[in-house]
Design a protein around this motif. Structure first.
Motif, PDB file in Angstrom:
ATOM      1  N   PHE A 165     118.967   2.286 126.383  1.00 31.73           N
ATOM      2  CA  PHE A 165     118.152   2.746 125.257  1.00 31.73           C
ATOM      3  C   PHE A 165     116.775   3.202 125.741  1.00 31.73           C
ATOM      4  O   PHE A 165     116.282   4.265 125.355  1.00 31.73           O
ATOM      5  N   LEU A 166     116.150   2.410 126.601  1.00 31.79           N
ATOM      6  CA  LEU A 166     114.819   2.753 127.101  1.00 31.79           C
ATOM      7  C   LEU A 166     114.848   4.024 127.946  1.00 31.79           C
ATOM      8  O   LEU A 166     113.928   4.845 127.877  1.00 31.79           O
ATOM      9  N   ARG A 167     115.912   4.206 128.744  1.00 33.26           N
ATOM     10  CA  ARG A 167     116.036   5.435 129.543  1.00 33.26           C
ATOM     11  C   ARG A 167     116.168   6.665 128.645  1.00 33.26           C
ATOM     12  O   ARG A 167     115.517   7.689 128.879  1.00 33.26           O
ATOM     13  N   PHE A 168     116.995   6.563 127.614  1.00 33.98           N
ATOM     14  CA  PHE A 168     117.170   7.700 126.708  1.00 33.98           C
ATOM     15  C   PHE A 168     115.909   7.964 125.880  1.00 33.98           C
ATOM     16  O   PHE A 168     115.606   9.110 125.559  1.00 33.98           O
ATOM     17  N   GLU A 169     115.180   6.910 125.550  1.00 31.34           N
ATOM     18  CA  GLU A 169     113.926   7.088 124.814  1.00 31.34           C
ATOM     19  C   GLU A 169     112.933   7.876 125.661  1.00 31.34           C
ATOM     20  O   GLU A 169     112.282   8.815 125.176  1.00 31.34           O
ATOM     21  N   GLN A 170     112.813   7.525 126.947  1.00 33.80           N
ATOM     22  CA  GLN A 170     111.910   8.234 127.843  1.00 33.80           C
ATOM     23  C   GLN A 170     112.356   9.684 128.027  1.00 33.80           C
ATOM     24  O   GLN A 170     111.530  10.598 128.025  1.00 33.80           O
ATOM     25  N   ALA A 174     117.539  21.340 124.539  1.00 35.23           N
ATOM     26  CA  ALA A 174     117.437  20.150 125.395  1.00 35.23           C
ATOM     27  C   ALA A 174     116.816  18.991 124.618  1.00 35.23           C
ATOM     28  O   ALA A 174     117.260  17.841 124.742  1.00 35.23           O
ATOM     29  N   PHE A 175     115.806  19.274 123.807  1.00 35.55           N
ATOM     30  CA  PHE A 175     115.152  18.238 123.008  1.00 35.55           C
ATOM     31  C   PHE A 175     116.124  17.640 121.992  1.00 35.55           C
ATOM     32  O   PHE A 175     116.221  16.424 121.854  1.00 35.55           O
ATOM     33  N   HIS A 176     116.881  18.475 121.324  1.00 35.09           N
ATOM     34  CA  HIS A 176     117.806  17.954 120.316  1.00 35.09           C
ATOM     35  C   HIS A 176     118.992  17.219 120.947  1.00 35.09           C
ATOM     36  O   HIS A 176     119.485  16.245 120.373  1.00 35.09           O
ATOM     37  N   ALA A 177     119.424  17.633 122.112  1.00 34.80           N
ATOM     38  CA  ALA A 177     120.469  16.884 122.822  1.00 34.80           C
ATOM     39  C   ALA A 177     119.936  15.517 123.232  1.00 34.80           C
ATOM     40  O   ALA A 177     120.635  14.498 123.117  1.00 34.80           O
ATOM     41  N   ALA A 178     118.683  15.475 123.686  1.00 39.15           N
ATOM     42  CA  ALA A 178     118.067  14.200 124.071  1.00 39.15           C
ATOM     43  C   ALA A 178     117.895  13.293 122.850  1.00 39.15           C
ATOM     44  O   ALA A 178     118.080  12.073 122.947  1.00 39.15           O
ATOM     45  N   LYS A 179     117.551  13.885 121.707  1.00 40.61           N
ATOM     46  CA  LYS A 179     117.414  13.087 120.476  1.00 40.61           C
ATOM     47  C   LYS A 179     118.753  12.482 120.074  1.00 40.61           C
ATOM     48  O   LYS A 179     118.827  11.305 119.708  1.00 40.61           O
ATOM     49  N   ARG A 180     119.818  13.267 120.152  1.00 39.07           N
ATOM     50  CA  ARG A 180     121.153  12.749 119.814  1.00 39.07           C
ATOM     51  C   ARG A 180     121.536  11.604 120.743  1.00 39.07           C
ATOM     52  O   ARG A 180     122.045  10.567 120.300  1.00 39.07           O
TER      53      ARG A 180
END
Length: 100
Positions: A23-28, A71-77
Motif C-alpha cells: 500500500f505504501l509503495r503504491f501510495e508513493q 500514468a497518473f490514473h493507472a497509479a491511482k487505480r
C-alpha cells in the motif's frame, strides 16, 4: 474449461504487513505520477503562455499531457486496489481481530 476452486489466502499478521508495505509503495508511486502530471500541465501553461483558467477539454492540452494523465490514473487505480487489499487483510486477520 477447468473446474477450479479458488482458495483464499491465509490471513496472518505477516500478510497484513506485506499488504501494508505494498500500500505504501503504491501510495508513493501515485504521488510521483501526480507530480509528473502537474508538471506536464505547468509546462503546457508556460509553453502556451496561458494567463487565465486552463481549459482542460482543449485537444492540444490533452495531447500534450496524455501520457502523464494515463500514468497518473493507472497509479491511482493501483493505489486504491492496494488499499482495498489491505483493508480486506486487516478485516480477515483473526490474530488482529482477537487483539481488538
Amino acid at each position: 474449461m477447468k473446474n477450479t476452486i479458488k482458495v483464499s489466502p491465509v490471513w496472518t499478521k505477516d500478510l497484513v504487513a506485506r499488504r501494508a508495505a505494498e500500500f505504501l509503495r503504491f501510495e508513493q508511486a501515485m504521488r510521483e505520477a501526480q507530480l509528473d502530471y502537474r508538471g506536464a500541465c505547468a509546462r503546457f501553461i508556460r509553453k502556451n503562455r496561458i494567463e487565465v483558467r486552463l481549459d482542460t477539454s482543449d485537444e492540444k492540452f490533452r495531447r500534450a499531457t496524455r501520457k502523464q494523465f494515463l500514468a497518473f490514473h493507472a497509479a491511482k487505480r493501483s493505489f486504491y486496489n492496494a488499499k482495498r487489499r489491505l483493508q480486506t487483510a486487516v478485516r480477515n486477520c483473526a490474530e488482529l481481530a482477537r487483539a481488538i
